[in-house]
Scaffold this motif. Structure first.
Motif, mmCIF file in Angstrom:
data_model
loop_
_atom_site.group_PDB
_atom_site.id
_atom_site.type_symbol
_atom_site.label_atom_id
_atom_site.label_comp_id
_atom_site.label_asym_id
_atom_site.label_seq_id
_atom_site.Cartn_x
_atom_site.Cartn_y
_atom_site.Cartn_z
ATOM 1 N N TYR A 1 -4.809 -4.402 14.682
ATOM 2 C CA TYR A 1 -5.896 -4.287 13.780
ATOM 3 C C TYR A 1 -7.308 -4.354 14.531
ATOM 4 O O TYR A 1 -7.294 -4.805 15.642
ATOM 5 C CB TYR A 1 -5.865 -5.219 12.712
ATOM 6 C CG TYR A 1 -5.873 -6.616 13.194
ATOM 7 C CD1 TYR A 1 -7.213 -7.453 12.797
ATOM 8 C CD2 TYR A 1 -5.052 -7.400 13.389
ATOM 9 C CE1 TYR A 1 -7.482 -8.763 13.236
ATOM 10 C CE2 TYR A 1 -5.067 -8.774 13.805
ATOM 11 C CZ TYR A 1 -6.211 -9.508 13.895
ATOM 12 O OH TYR A 1 -6.644 -10.656 14.158
ATOM 13 N N ASP B 1 -1.607 8.841 7.212
ATOM 14 C CA ASP B 1 -2.268 7.748 8.119
ATOM 15 C C ASP B 1 -3.641 7.464 7.356
ATOM 16 O O ASP B 1 -4.501 8.729 7.160
ATOM 17 C CB ASP B 1 -2.255 7.889 9.575
ATOM 18 C CG ASP B 1 -0.954 7.829 9.992
ATOM 19 O OD1 ASP B 1 0.114 7.591 9.431
ATOM 20 O OD2 ASP B 1 -1.070 7.354 11.344
ATOM 21 N N ILE C 1 3.585 -5.114 9.522
ATOM 22 C CA ILE C 1 3.741 -3.858 8.412
ATOM 23 C C ILE C 1 5.364 -3.956 8.427
ATOM 24 O O ILE C 1 5.866 -3.788 9.548
ATOM 25 C CB ILE C 1 3.021 -2.578 8.757
ATOM 26 C CG1 ILE C 1 1.548 -2.775 8.910
ATOM 27 C CG2 ILE C 1 3.500 -1.488 8.085
ATOM 28 C CD1 ILE C 1 0.933 -1.602 8.998
ATOM 29 N N LYS D 1 1.409 -4.992 14.172
ATOM 30 C CA LYS D 1 0.847 -3.993 14.244
ATOM 31 C C LYS D 1 -0.623 -4.475 14.708
ATOM 32 O O LYS D 1 -1.231 -5.594 14.252
ATOM 33 C CB LYS D 1 0.597 -2.789 13.161
ATOM 34 C CG LYS D 1 1.958 -2.637 12.655
ATOM 35 C CD LYS D 1 2.448 -1.414 13.691
ATOM 36 C CE LYS D 1 4.052 -0.812 13.356
ATOM 37 N NZ LYS D 1 4.376 0.162 14.209
ATOM 38 N N HIS E 1 4.595 0.643 2.064
ATOM 39 C CA HIS E 1 4.841 -0.501 2.998
ATOM 40 C C HIS E 1 4.364 -1.818 2.362
ATOM 41 O O HIS E 1 3.363 -2.037 1.699
ATOM 42 C CB HIS E 1 4.166 -0.190 4.287
ATOM 43 C CG HIS E 1 4.574 1.026 4.874
ATOM 44 N ND1 HIS E 1 5.728 1.247 5.625
ATOM 45 C CD2 HIS E 1 3.867 2.431 4.953
ATOM 46 C CE1 HIS E 1 6.118 2.354 5.838
ATOM 47 N NE2 HIS E 1 5.068 3.089 5.715
ATOM 48 N N LEU F 1 2.546 -5.133 3.795
ATOM 49 C CA LEU F 1 1.699 -5.642 4.938
ATOM 50 C C LEU F 1 0.942 -7.040 4.648
ATOM 51 O O LEU F 1 0.936 -7.547 3.504
ATOM 52 C CB LEU F 1 0.113 -4.772 4.785
ATOM 53 C CG LEU F 1 -0.835 -4.833 6.034
ATOM 54 C CD1 LEU F 1 -1.504 -3.750 6.174
ATOM 55 C CD2 LEU F 1 -1.839 -6.052 5.542
ATOM 56 N N LEU G 1 -3.472 2.420 8.974
ATOM 57 C CA LEU G 1 -1.949 2.382 8.204
ATOM 58 C C LEU G 1 -1.159 3.696 8.417
ATOM 59 O O LEU G 1 -2.091 4.638 8.019
ATOM 60 C CB LEU G 1 -2.275 1.689 7.005
ATOM 61 C CG LEU G 1 -3.232 0.448 6.753
ATOM 62 C CD1 LEU G 1 -3.234 0.118 5.292
ATOM 63 C CD2 LEU G 1 -2.697 -0.686 7.544
ATOM 64 N N TYR H 1 0.795 -1.012 0.097
ATOM 65 C CA TYR H 1 0.010 -0.003 -0.001
ATOM 66 C C TYR H 1 0.975 1.256 -0.042
ATOM 67 O O TYR H 1 2.110 1.282 0.335
ATOM 68 C CB TYR H 1 -0.952 0.077 1.326
ATOM 69 C CG TYR H 1 -0.535 0.319 2.573
ATOM 70 C CD1 TYR H 1 -0.354 1.740 3.027
ATOM 71 C CD2 TYR H 1 0.102 -0.531 3.484
ATOM 72 C CE1 TYR H 1 0.252 1.956 4.169
ATOM 73 C CE2 TYR H 1 0.484 -0.220 4.669
ATOM 74 C CZ TYR H 1 0.797 1.135 5.003
ATOM 75 O OH TYR H 1 1.240 1.614 6.161
#
Length: 821
Positions: free
Chosen positions: A760, A735, A753, A758, A777, A779, A772, A730
């Motif tokens: 969710y 953010d 990530i 991270k 990045h 993922l 995000l 992505y």
């Protein structure tokens, strides 16, 4: 070696006999044929993605997206390579063709139990046949309930291990208990294990009472300690299976409701009406003695039936009459439908009653009390006093449906008491006149009742379904509103049911008479015991064989390639499968969407069939698909294709859903709601591509002051798909909040990530979402449940301990045997 063969020759001969009768009964397997089982075919569709990836990677994934948007594979197909009993189950399935291995397990397991009960080997063989050929044990094989059948097959050897332990054979008994209980659990039918546990707890309770009364609590305490270790060991061996099942079970339809405003939803467990749907009729339990008393299950009327003759009187041809008669319901009990009755055998029922009269062993009181309780529980909605108490207050009981299946345990208890009765009669503990008197009473109760049914069947039974009048009305509408003809046909159907019951009642009375004659000859010493037992085994086999062939016979077998090629793609399936997108869903309305797994053989589907689907998915189905199909929900599930069928022509049609949201997307805003009820209401009408509906409890998982609209340069896309490992890339200048069209399940899914874990959260009631950070990045979503991987390590430890325990047990038994000599 010669001494060993001499000591065990009779057991080897009986085992060989068991193998022979299995292959004779299932003779089509010698031609390479396999049973055609509906549930097995459904399982094949459920497992398709798992097996495809297993063939490709060598290891089956623990998650599949093939049904209900996605779900853990725990109750579909999972490897447990560090569990010793995995190989034991495979051995049963691989050495002998299906279902020979399963029935052989029934036979050998029960034979072991009866030998432990110190019953003559030929009589033990008769008892093993009685248990193995109990109609329900064959009916579930025909239906494809393979795991249930295996679990039932380990009932008898578990009990054998417990009895050995209580007798003071601590190491051997506990080791065998651990082995067979571990195998039973590994068969992965927790319901059957649970039902057996109810009966075993009663047994242990009676043993404790007797030990206290006889002042031998020290010995019992030692035995209970060994049994406790055996249970712990069997749980350790199955740690990964039990842990994942327990963890997942809380999130399934057997867990707590997420919705508070839906009065139809239970707070916890299955809905009572769903759990009780298959409840044994109180009177229907008499099929233990007379199989067709309630019309059987697979019984079909033919051209000689009263119904066919009645239809021919109004001008129908014999072929038309026969076809019409075959469509009418012969079964008239309380269940929605049934594949067949619980038939324990005429002679076994007769001897069970005899056992109630003469057996002095306290095992009789266990069998009687357990049988009464289990029968009362099997009645379900038909006797709610006991069932409701268990359903509301006994832990885990409300997790299971089809309460009638608890009678599988009773199917073992009946032969045990029957054989104990013969054993006590043979041992000469009673006056001969007393035994003959009780034997006559037993024959009079069972055979006399059968004769009464044969002579006056309608004295006791109506042979009408509860909705008989509605049935007549349906017939009338189908026959141009001619009530006279409809009534004539309905009465003919009742007469056909009467004829079926009468025929089986006469059959039962005849068999009881044979059983009476054999046991009378044993008691009065007119025949040698081994001769009586041999004849008894043959007669019991003849009795059970005849009834079982009604439900499982050569017609159930087909060439292997017939099953291999069962699922053939339609044109619409071929078109959809040509799409190179690795991850999208299909909504197939041409089949029972949420009760059939057929579409899942070819596609990742919104629907499917599984009794342990996620609770949130079921709630989504109930609220967004039952009354009408919510297009917004289809879109958020990335439903790319919709299959329909023309009702007039039968042609299949495929429609591409242009508004499907894709694998993942960045939303413009988040709407917070107070609870699941508001969340469900909010997704009833929303734009999933622009807005995410999020429960307020997840607000701490994001920083709303930093997250914003992604803008035209933002994107997120799926780069690599594996059911339990998905990789995305992505890019976002700030953010953003992204939603993934993947089912939320936080018991194992981890989001990474750039390799760092991270948080969710859940969005849109069933999907995953995350905040995000800005930039470019990588993922990943990885499914790595602790319950499975740590559980496997515990399984390995338990398996090693079991092997050591069994080795030590056989060593000590061998040493003990040498000392005895």
């Amino acid at each position: 070696m010669n001494n060993w063969l001499k000591r065990n020759g009779i057991h080897l001969a009986i085992s060989a006999f068991f193998v022979i009768i299995c292959f004779v009964y299932f003779s089509p397997v010698l031609q390479g044929k396999v049973p055609q089982q509906g549930d097995v075919l459904q399982a094949k569709a459920m497992q398709k993605e798992i097996m495809d990836y297993k063939a490709k990677d060598g290891k089956g994934p623990l998650w599949t997206n093939q049904m209900f948007g996605g779900m853990p594979a725990y109750q579909i197909w999972v490897q447990y390579p560090l569990n010793l009993t995995t190989y034991g189950i495979s051995l049963i399935k691989d050495i002998f063709p299906d279902p020979v291995g399963t029935v052989l397990l029934y036979l050998l397991g029960a034979y072991l139990l009866f030998c432990v009960l110190r019953i003559n080997p030929w009589l033990a063989a008769a008892g093993a046949i009685a248990f193995a050929f109990t109609s329900y044990n064959f009916i579930i094989i025909a239906a494809g309930h393979s795991n249930k059948a295996l679990a039932i097959g380990f009932f008898a050897p578990i009990l054998a291990g417990i009895i050995l332990t209580l007798r003071g054979r601590y190491v051997m008994g506990a080791s065998l208990t651990a082995l067979f209980l571990a195998l039973n659990i590994r068969a992965n039918h927790v319901q059957m294990t649970y039902y057996l546990l109810i009966a075993l707890l009663i047994y242990i309770g009676i043993e404790i009472y007797a030990a206290v009364k006889e002042k031998r609590t020290k010995d019992l305490g030692k035995a209970m300690g060994y049994l406790g270790i055996a249970v712990l060991l069997s749980v350790m061996i199955n740690a990964s299976n039990l842990w994942t099942t327990y963890e997942y079970g809380k999130e399934t339809i057997r867990g707590k409701s997420n919705l508070k405003t839906d009065a139809a939803e239970p707070d916890n467990g299955l809905p009572k009406d769903y759990a009780y749907q298959w409840s044994q009729g109180v009177g229907e339990s008499l099929t233990f003695l007379i199989p067709n008393l309630y019309g059987g299950g697979n019984e079909r009327l033919d051209e000689k039936s009263n119904v066919a003759k009645a239809i021919q009187t109004v001008g129908a041809s014999p072929e038309q009459a026969a076809d019409f008669a075959q469509r009418l319901p012969v079964y008239w009990g309380d269940k929605p439908f049934t594949a067949g009755p619980y038939y324990f055998g005429a002679i076994i029922c007769f001897l069970f009653v005899f056992g109630l009269f003469i057996v002095r062993d306290r095992m009789k009181w266990w069998i009687l009390s357990a049988t009464v309780l289990l029968m009362l529980l099997s009645f379900g909605k038909n006797f709610p006093l006991i069932s409701d108490f268990f359903f509301d207050y006994v832990p885990l009981y409300n997790k299971f449906r089809a309460v009638e299946s608890i009678l599988a345990v009773v199917g073992l208890l009946f032969p045990i008491l029957a054989l104990l009765a013969i054993k006590e009669a043979q041992e000469g503990k009673y006056d001969q006149k007393f035994l003959v008197k009780k034997l006559t009473w037993s024959a009079g109760i069972t055979g006399g009742f059968a004769l009464l049914v044969a002579i006056m069947p309608t004295l006791f039974f109506s042979f009408r379904t509860a909705d008989h009048e509605q049935f007549v009305e349906q017939l009338m509408r189908a026959l141009n509103n001619d009530r006279n003809i409809a009534t004539t046909i309905a009465n003919a159907l009742i007469q056909d049911r009467v004829d079926l019951a009468r025929a089986d009642a006469i059959r039962t009375a005849f068999l009881v008479a044979i059983g009476f004659g054999l046991i009378w000859a044993l008691i009065t010493k007119k025949m040698k015991a081994d001769v009586v037992f041999g004849i008894l085994a043959v007669v019991i086999l003849f009795d059970m064989w005849q009834v079982d062939r009604r439900y499982l016979n050569n017609q159930n077998f087909v060439p292997k390639n017939t099953l291999t090629n069962h699922y053939q793609p339609r044109d619409v399936d071929n078109f959809i499968m040509a799409d190179k997108d690795p991850d999208f869903r299909v909504f197939d309305t041409s089949i029972p969407t949420f009760t059939s797994a057929d579409a899942s053989y070819f596609h990742k589907t919104v629907g499917g069939a599984h009794s342990a689907r996620l609770k949130r998915i079921q709630e989504l189905i109930d609220h967004q698909f039952t009354k009408s199909v919510n297009q917004d929900v289809l879109d958020m599930l990335n439903t790319k294709y919709i299959i329909t069928q023309d009702q007039q022509t039968g042609a299949y049609k495929m429609q591409r859903n242009e508004t499907a949201a894709g694998n993942a997307w960045i939303v413009d805003k988040v709407q917070f709601v107070q609870n699941s009820d508001e969340e469900m209401k909010a997704i009833s009408s929303f734009d999933p591509k622009k807005e995410a509906i999020v429960d307020i409890k997840y607000k701490t998982a994001m920083d709303t002051t930093r997250a914003g609209i992604g803008g035209p340069t933002s994107f997120i896309k799926l780069d690599s798909y594996n059911p339990d490992h998905m990789i995305y890339s992505y890019s976002a200048p700030r953010d953003v909040i992204a939603v993934f069209s993947e089912i939320y399940y936080d018991k194992g899914w981890t989001m990474l990530i750039d390799g760092k874990e991270k948080p969710y959260f859940r969005a849109d009631y069933v999907l995953r979402a995350a905040q995000l950070e800005s930039g470019n990045h990588k993922l990943e979503f990885v499914f790595h449940p602790t319950s499975y991987y740590t559980g496997e390590k515990i399984s390995l430890a338990g398996s090693i301990l079991l092997v050591l325990g069994l080795g030590f047990a056989f060593y000590t038994e061998n040493k003990r045997g040498r000392k005895t000599i």
